[in-house]
Design a protein around this motif. Structure first.
Motif, PDB file in Angstrom:
ATOM      1  N   THR A   1       0.829  -1.207   0.000  1.00  0.00           N
ATOM      2  CA  THR A   1       0.000   0.000   0.000  1.00  0.00           C
ATOM      3  C   THR A   1       0.860   1.253   0.000  1.00  0.00           C
ATOM      4  O   THR A   1       0.551   2.231  -0.693  1.00  0.00           O
ATOM      5  N   ILE A   2       1.935   1.246   0.768  1.00  0.00           N
ATOM      6  CA  ILE A   2       2.854   2.389   0.762  1.00  0.00           C
ATOM      7  C   ILE A   2       3.414   2.583  -0.643  1.00  0.00           C
ATOM      8  O   ILE A   2       3.533   3.710  -1.139  1.00  0.00           O
ATOM      9  N   GLY A   3       3.731   1.483  -1.315  1.00  0.00           N
ATOM     10  CA  GLY A   3       4.211   1.573  -2.690  1.00  0.00           C
ATOM     11  C   GLY A   3       3.168   2.162  -3.616  1.00  0.00           C
ATOM     12  O   GLY A   3       3.477   3.021  -4.459  1.00  0.00           O
ATOM     13  N   ARG A   4       1.916   1.736  -3.470  1.00  0.00           N
ATOM     14  CA  ARG A   4       0.840   2.260  -4.322  1.00  0.00           C
ATOM     15  C   ARG A   4       0.611   3.740  -4.055  1.00  0.00           C
ATOM     16  O   ARG A   4       0.342   4.524  -4.980  1.00  0.00           O
TER      17      ARG A   4
ATOM     18  N   LEU B   1      -5.450   3.352   0.691  1.00  0.00           N
ATOM     19  CA  LEU B   1      -5.411   3.347   2.156  1.00  0.00           C
ATOM     20  C   LEU B   1      -6.754   2.912   2.749  1.00  0.00           C
ATOM     21  O   LEU B   1      -6.797   2.171   3.734  1.00  0.00           O
ATOM     22  N   PHE B   2      -7.853   3.371   2.163  1.00  0.00           N
ATOM     23  CA  PHE B   2      -9.168   2.947   2.639  1.00  0.00           C
ATOM     24  C   PHE B   2      -9.386   1.460   2.357  1.00  0.00           C
ATOM     25  O   PHE B   2      -9.920   0.735   3.210  1.00  0.00           O
ATOM     26  N   ALA B   3      -8.980   1.019   1.180  1.00  0.00           N
ATOM     27  CA  ALA B   3      -9.121  -0.394   0.840  1.00  0.00           C
ATOM     28  C   ALA B   3      -8.304  -1.257   1.788  1.00  0.00           C
ATOM     29  O   ALA B   3      -8.768  -2.313   2.257  1.00  0.00           O
ATOM     30  N   THR B   4      -7.104  -0.822   2.100  1.00  0.00           N
ATOM     31  CA  THR B   4      -6.243  -1.590   2.997  1.00  0.00           C
ATOM     32  C   THR B   4      -6.789  -1.607   4.417  1.00  0.00           C
ATOM     33  O   THR B   4      -6.737  -2.637   5.100  1.00  0.00           O
ATOM     34  N   ALA B   5      -7.318  -0.483   4.883  1.00  0.00           N
ATOM     35  CA  ALA B   5      -7.920  -0.454   6.218  1.00  0.00           C
ATOM     36  C   ALA B   5      -9.048  -1.480   6.318  1.00  0.00           C
ATOM     37  O   ALA B   5      -9.137  -2.233   7.293  1.00  0.00           O
TER      38      ALA B   5
ATOM     39  N   THR C   1     -12.742  -4.988   0.835  1.00  0.00           N
ATOM     40  CA  THR C   1     -11.650  -4.265   0.171  1.00  0.00           C
ATOM     41  C   THR C   1     -12.202  -3.421  -0.967  1.00  0.00           C
ATOM     42  O   THR C   1     -11.799  -2.262  -1.153  1.00  0.00           O
ATOM     43  N   ALA C   2     -13.127  -3.992  -1.733  1.00  0.00           N
ATOM     44  CA  ALA C   2     -13.755  -3.249  -2.828  1.00  0.00           C
ATOM     45  C   ALA C   2     -14.557  -2.066  -2.295  1.00  0.00           C
ATOM     46  O   ALA C   2     -14.585  -0.989  -2.917  1.00  0.00           O
ATOM     47  N   PHE C   3     -15.213  -2.253  -1.143  1.00  0.00           N
ATOM     48  CA  PHE C   3     -15.925  -1.125  -0.535  1.00  0.00           C
ATOM     49  C   PHE C   3     -14.949   0.003  -0.224  1.00  0.00           C
ATOM     50  O   PHE C   3     -15.202   1.170  -0.542  1.00  0.00           O
TER      51      PHE C   3
END
Length: 322
Positions: free
Chosen positions: A140-143, A176-180, A199-201
């Motif tokens: 996620t940090i990479g993205r 970040l929202f997807a990862t959370a 994750t899609a949400f």
């Protein structure tokens, strides 16, 4: 629909998150602790950690939330905060969340190092939650960096496409929202198909979140934003409402853009973006992302945590309906 403030885990969750954030950045060096906690103490909605807790709560009939879910959300929030420290250096920002920015108060070097420290603490927390969570946060940090670089490369580019814009915000914000949401589902032990749906949400909500934020940048006041209005235009970041205004054939706007703006040029550009339907069009796009996000919650729609998530999406859109 349950409003976000009505879910039973939210009030307690906020308290737990605030304490966990402060605990995460406490060190033996008082100065580093002060700098690292500067934006934490400035406050925030803590949407990302609340999403991690909400998705984890789906595994419990009474919507209880484990310490691991809190920590997972805190890890994501620390990545977000670290990125803000770095962003403010890049933008030469002087304020953030109505307080003096870290770079303005202590200098760029301190801000960069403090941002790095927050990313390191986030990674440490993620590692404590298992290899999958650790790998997910690292990716996620990479993205996030990819999204930011894409934005930087298109600065002052009046030919920037909507596709490039959407790719950028998916990396820098929606990831970040997807990862959370994914971390919450993982630590909550939810079935894999539910983890994927959540994750899609988070991705859909995050896309809507950034579009709404970009709309507010051209419609709200500095007092409402807690930062200068029109900041993106000043920095040459042409967001969805601006792109749609130019696509509608606003040659006057396009002639103003493409280089740094003086104060009177900024006001003229903001007036043009607000005047021709670009703002409602951008908000309709945000609505589309949010509606699709809520749809994926249907298998768990009876749970109060899912209703809270759906309510959060609706409240996001309401915040821009001015």
């Amino acid at each position: 629909m349950v409003r976000p403030v009505d879910a039973p885990f939210v009030a307690e969750g906020r308290v737990r998150v605030e304490q966990a954030l402060l605990d995460a950045v406490r060190t033996d060096d008082p100065f580093l602790t002060e700098v690292a906690s500067h934006l934490i103490k400035a406050g925030g909605k803590r949407v990302r950690p609340l999403f991690a807790m909400a998705t984890a709560a789906l595994a419990s009939p009474d919507a209880s939330v484990s310490d691991d879910a809190v920590l997972g959300g805190v890890a994501v929030e620390l990545v977000h905060l670290g990125s803000l420290y770095h962003d403010d250096v890049i933008d030469e920002a002087t304020t953030r969340r109505t307080v003096e920015s870290v770079n303005a108060r202590w200098g760029n070097l301190t801000a960069i190092l403090a941002g790095d420290f927050l990313l390191a603490k986030a990674s440490e927390i993620a590692a404590s939650l298992g290899t999958e969570v650790a790998g997910l946060l690292a990716a996620t940090i990479g993205r996030l960096c990819e999204g930011e670089v894409g934005e930087l490369r298109s600065a002052y580019d009046v030919t920037r496409t909507e596709s490039a814009y959407l790719d950028s915000i998916r990396g820098k914000t929606a990831s970040l929202f997807a990862t959370a949401c994914r971390i919450g589902g993982l630590v909550g032990g939810l079935p894999r198909e539910h983890v994927d749906a959540l994750t899609a949400f988070g991705d859909g909500y995050g896309m809507a979140f950034q579009i709404v934020d970009d709309v507010l940048d051209v419609t709200a006041t500095a007092a409402e934003l807690g930062k200068p209005a029109g900041h993106d235009l000043v920095e040459g970041v042409y967001t969805l409402p601006v792109l749609r205004a130019m696509a509608a054939g606003d040659d006057e706007l396009k002639a103003l853009l493409g280089s740094p703006l003086e104060d009177d040029q900024l006001e003229a550009a903001l007036a043009l973006v607000r005047s021709d339907g670009a703002v409602p069009s951008a908000l309709a796009e945000a609505r589309s992302f949010a509606d699709k996000a809520v749809t994926v919650l249907e298998p768990v729609a009876d749970h109060v945590a899912a209703q809270w998530l759906a309510g959060a999406a609706e409240q996001l859109l309401a915040s821009a309906a001015r």
